[in-house]
Scaffold this active site. Structure first.
Site: not given
Lengths: 485, 95, 483
Positions: A177, A78, A153
């Protein structure tokens, strides 16, 4: 090959059915082909990945016995894990030009286990969002149906793994997330106990809630990845100094006799089809010998208001460092110091980030602190106590991960209150610091549905055991989006 | 709770975030809505409840007093938007 | 406007920032050493790069507890680091990590002796740990300010006094005592020029006997004792003048301008700061166990006021002498070492340390640690004096030679033949000759001009090149001149 699990690819490398170089080249080609459509990656580090793959192949050939456990397997991070010499943007204009000068501990640990990074995945800006529509680089699309969001997210990581662009990826989970996009993309994703995975180098959203964790196709893969990521780190004061167990060790234990709690508050709002899908999944667990018990988490409805005070409060302070002075975005021709601050931050942050900074600044400000921040710390205590009580009675708790499957892009973006409701089942765990995972439990209208398993502190192994046993008796996790073949 | 637009404006300044009037209006409206969620907390009786600042019921660890970092200012300052003679530059601060 | 009208009383509380003498910073492994090239000691944590986290330097806990024990304070067994949020270029995170509600050191007291000999007991409200900010350079760049973050993250102990000081002189006495104390405790190098010991003063005035405090002004960052005194004196006078003219005092931060000897409002810091303190979620509560406190207690040095009492009792020194000697640990160590290596009395040794030695050090801008004459060497010199081998006057000459050459007293005395003449027969011979050579002066003396005695002393000393024992000269001259 690209929809194989990490475990299968590991075996293939071991048996020399494929080389790491071939594997990495193959996934890079897939990224090249599908990423323009999905927008799952912000940065692709193809060149260095191929070099590392070459090295991995050499190492394996020379000394196969001492090869690190995940040598030569590709993955993605990420884009809020700092990667030395590689852009780390947090999907924000603020850090669009930021080349991290150091590696996050998670990045180092993954590399030490032999994993090769193919790139950095898209996300909601600074991890704030539930749909991946809050990215400076544009939304990520759900590989199962590109009209839909992948969740957020960590949407880029979830979409990339679901689409077979990479077999594993890291994410971070502050309020769901990892678990929510895992559910919406048909993956297994785990948020470990707070402190199990180092936060050093993981760009902070809300420090007392943030926790990194893995996405993969199966619980078994997740266990392998958690072995790589977890562990004590002296550079993180909140890192737990507890030895890391081998999370694959108990995967094959029988779950007969385990008590799984079903919090009535978590099932009362879900729709008919959702309810039916989850009941089917729970039946499988029952068939495997687990006992299902109805429990109550009486303060469940306080999770959203508590979270939306505490997370913004911490974020408002954590994001003060982005001021246009030492790195990151700086506005053109600032008139004076205040103008530099006001415009750099006004122009550099997106709408959702600004909104949360404002809420957080407000709840901490003079005259409001007791009514909001302190009160939320107290309701946080109530939420934690609910779990402490529940885990006196049950071994794990099962619930829906999300109220609904993926929603359409643009459907909720203009209505933050509705958007915030998406995390209704995932927030409480972060407030309590407990581990949780989401695993595929079926489909509704071609879109994946996730079942959430929650555990007591440091009970990741138990959750992975339950998930793995379920996956041995179901095949939802082996499905893949046909459009991505 | 009613939240005035002036209060939102003051809060934006405290957070050093420039906003246009249109942005401020929209933000004000959204934040008001979000506070309808948040204000549920006000109804909760929390008398006698200890605030929970952190999920870990642990204590701060410490490290030895040892210099472990070396000079990396060139690498770090390569990222600076404005610098001169190894200093970071900002518009003149008047005291 | 320097005199305080007698019906007014001033109320002063001090906040002193003591830079703790650690090797590394409070929350990072960067060097805390002063004077490095700009930003060469600012690591990723100090620069607040995304994703970095603080870890706590263990040594600061020991230092804070040492201070707490020295002032008999309650030690916070569970202290909490909080964030103080504000934007400033020397504050990279946009917040300062400090302690707010739960400091590591609670209430204590500091015994202070004023210049005029009064014993005060000043309350310490609290002392807490916090990180220092960086430094801004305002004049070196064309319309820009330069920021050096080497100091960002250096550990500070902020020591807050009760508003119990009633004059600028008391404030200075308090500061000097605190300055000496942190030196004794070896928790701070005390260097005022480098900013290791900085003071903010809260000053207000009220009518004598009034129950309430007046509105206070805070004077920021004054970095010498003399300027603290002047700044407070100025501020007291200013406030009295404002009040007597019917005005009101505004609560504000003021800056002392030493060049103009005045304080002026710092409006730039007044923009309604709302610091939004909250517990730092990157750090957990700091727990200090009784065992840890007990262990620190075993390492406590003799404190200045304990030492002062001992010097009075053990060496019969006056309170004044004891106070001067203990005002600086190194000075007192020097005195005690010299005393251990001399036959001279404590009083003589103290006089030389506080007199000749301190004067030369001051003149040459040296600290006692940099003295070219060691304590042992001074002791040696004073032994010669005590043994009557040299006179006090010769001793001063020898002392000056020791200062410039670094030689031992005995070497200089021997080489230059400065040994005192104690042979009375030889001295009598000198006196007899001088009486013969100065018949008219002798006659005048004998007719009652007593002051000519000094004339003869001078002649004897000149003739003996100063080596005659002055006491002996006096005695013999008296006899002989009387006839």
């Amino acid at each position: 090959m690209h929809f194989k699990s990490l475990t299968e690819l590991k075996l293939a490398l071991h048996k020399k059915e494929v080389s790491s170089h071939e594997l990495v080249s193959h996934y890079l080609k897939r990224i090249e082909r599908f990423n323009p459509q999905l927008n799952a990656f912000i940065t692709v580090t193809g060149e260095s990945a191929l070099q590392e793959a070459q090295k991995a192949d050499t190492l394996r050939a020379r000394d196969p016995e001492n090869a690190p456990p995940l040598l030569g397997l590709p993955m993605a991070h990420k884009d809020l894990f700092c990667t030395d010499g590689v852009k780390t943007s947090c999907a924000s204009k603020m850090l669009d030009n930021f080349i991290a000068p150091y590696d996050a501990t998670v990045v180092t640990k993954c590399r030490d286990t032999g994993l090769i990074t193919l790139g950095k995945t898209n996300m909601d800006e600074f991890a704030m969002g539930s749909s991946n529509e809050n990215s400076f680089y544009g939304p990520v699309l759900n590989p199962w149906n590109t009209d839909y969001v992948p969740g957020g997210s960590s949407g880029g990581s979830a979409a990339a793994v679901a689409a077979g662009l990479v077999p594993a990826a890291t994410g971070t989970d502050t309020g769901g997330s990892i678990r929510q996009p895992a559910a919406l993309c048909g993956l297994t994703g785990l948020k470990p106990t707070y402190g199990r995975v180092s936060r050093y180098g993981m760009v902070a959203f809300a420090s007392s809630l943030d926790q990194g964790g893995p996405f993969a196709k199966s619980a078994e893969d997740v266990a392998l990845l958690l072995n790589a990521m977890a562990g004590f780190d002296e550079r993180d004061s909140t890192s737990l100094n507890v030895p890391v167990e081998d999370y694959t060790q108990h995967l094959n234990r029988s779950i007969a006799g385990l008590k799984i709690g079903l919090p009535k508050e978590y099932f009362s709002h879900v729709s008919g089809p959702m309810q039916k899908t989850l009941e089917e999944a729970l039946k499988v667990l029952e068939k495997l010998g687990a006992t299902l018990v109805e429990i109550s988490l009486p303060h469940a409805d306080l999770a959203i208001p508590t979270y939306y005070v505490l997370a913004p409060a911490e974020c408002s302070s954590n994001l003060s460092r982005y001021d246009g002075v030492r790195y990151g975005y700086r506005c053109e021709n600032p008139r004076d110091l205040n103008d530099l601050y006001l415009r750099s931050r006004g122009e550099g942050f997106g709408t959702e980030v600004k909104r949360r900074i404002l809420i957080g600044t407000y709840v901490l400000s003079a005259g409001y602190y007791d009514a909001y921040y302190l009160q939320a710390q107290k309701t946080r205590q109530l939420i934690k106590q609910d779990f402490d009580e529940a885990f006196k009675k049950v071994d794990a708790i099962a619930s829906p991960t999300t109220p609904t499957p993926a929603f359409k892009i643009g459907e909720k973006v203009s209505d933050p209150v509705t958007m915030y409701q998406c995390d209704i089942y995932t927030l409480a765990l972060n407030l309590a610091g407990l581990p949780g995972l989401s695993m595929p439990a079926g489909f509704i209208n071609g879109l994946p549905v996730g079942l959430q398993l929650m555990g007591h502190y440091m009970q990741e192994s138990k959750l992975l055991n339950i998930a793995h046993q379920y996956q041995c008796h179901s095949d939802w996790h082996q499905q893949h989006p046909t459009a991505m073949e | 709770m009613t939240l005035s637009i002036k209060k939102v404006q003051e809060t934006a300044y405290l957070a050093r975030i420039a906003m246009s009037d249109a942005e401020l209006n929209r933000c004000h409206h959204e934040i008001e809505q979000i506070f309808t969620l948040i204000d549920q907390l006000q109804a909760v009786d929390t008398k006698g409840i200890t605030p929970l600042a952190h999920p870990q019921a642990s204590q701060q660890r410490t490290v030895a007093d040892k210099v472990t970092e070396s000079d990396q200012h060139e690498k770090f300052q390569a990222l600076a938007p404005a610098k001169q003679l190894d200093y970071y530059l900002v518009p003149q601060v008047i005291e | 406007m320097t005199t305080t009208k007698s019906e007014w009383e001033s109320v002063i509380g001090l906040e002193v920032h003591v830079q703790l003498a650690t090797k590394a910073k409070l929350f990072s492994g960067a060097s805390a050493h002063y004077g490095a090239k700009p930003n060469s000691q600012a690591c990723a944590v100090d620069l607040a790069f995304p994703g970095v986290l603080p870890v706590l330097n263990r040594e600061v806990l020991t230092m804070a507890v040492r201070f707490g024990l020295s002032v008999n304070a309650d030690i916070g067994k569970r202290s909490i680091f909080a964030r103080k949020n504000y934007f400033y270029p020397d504050l990279p995170k946009g917040y300062q990590i400090t302690q707010f509600e739960h400091p590591i050191v609670g209430r204590g007291t500091l015994p202070v002796i004023t210049e005029d000999g009064r014993n005060l007991s000043i309350g310490i409200t609290r002392a807490h740990l916090e990180e220092d900010a960086g430094k801004s350079l305002h004049d070196a760049f064309n319309s820009m300010t330069g920021v050096d973050l080497n100091r960002a993250g250096v550990p500070l102990l902020e020591i807050v006094s009760e508003p119990e000081l009633r004059s600028a002189a008391e404030a200075v006495a308090y500061l000097k005592t605190l300055h000496a104390l942190v030196g004794y405790l070896q928790i701070c190098d005390g260097n005022l020029q480098e900013g290791s010991f900085r003071c903010d003063a809260n000053v207000s005035v009220r009518k004598k006997g009034a129950p309430e405090f007046g509105t206070r002004a805070e004077i920021k960052n004054v970095n010498s004792f003399r300027f603290v005194e002047k700044a407070i004196e100025y501020e007291i006078a200013r406030q009295i003048q404002v009040l007597e003219q019917g005005g009101t005092i505004v609560q504000e931060t003021r800056l002392y301008d030493s060049a103009k000897n005045e304080t002026r409002s710092m409006r730039s810091k007044e923009n309604a700061n709302d610091y939004r303190y909250f517990p730092d979620p990157d750090l957990l509560p700091v727990e200090v166990s009784q065992a840890f406190i007990d262990e620190v207690a075993t390492t406590m040095p003799e404190l200045p006021w304990q030492k002062r009492l001992r010097l009075q009792q053990e060496y019969a020194l006056s309170e004044y002498d004891a106070n001067v000697l203990t005002s600086n640990k190194a000075l007192c160590d020097f005195f005690e070492e010299a005393l251990a290596h001399t036959k001279a009395s404590a009083k003589i040794t103290a006089n030389w340390v506080m007199g000749e030695l301190s004067a030369l050090l001051n003149k040459n801008n040296l600290d006692i640690e940099q003295s070219p004459i060691s304590a042992r060497a001074l002791g040696g010199l004073l032994s010669h004096l005590a043994d009557n081998i040299i006179s006090g006057k010769i001793a001063k000459t020898v002392f000056e030679k020791m200062w410039s050459s670094g030689e031992e007293a005995s070497v200089i005395i021997e080489r230059e033949g400065l040994v005192q003449e104690n042979d009375s027969a030889a001295l009598e011979k000198v006196i007899d000759e001088l009486m013969l050579a100065n018949p008219s002066q002798l006659a005048e003396y004998r007719s009652g001009k007593d002051r000519l005695f000094g004339y003869f002393v001078g002649l004897v000393m000149k003739q003996t090149a100063g080596k005659a024992n002055p006491a002996q000269v006096n005695e013999l001259l008296k006899q002989k001149l009387a006839g």
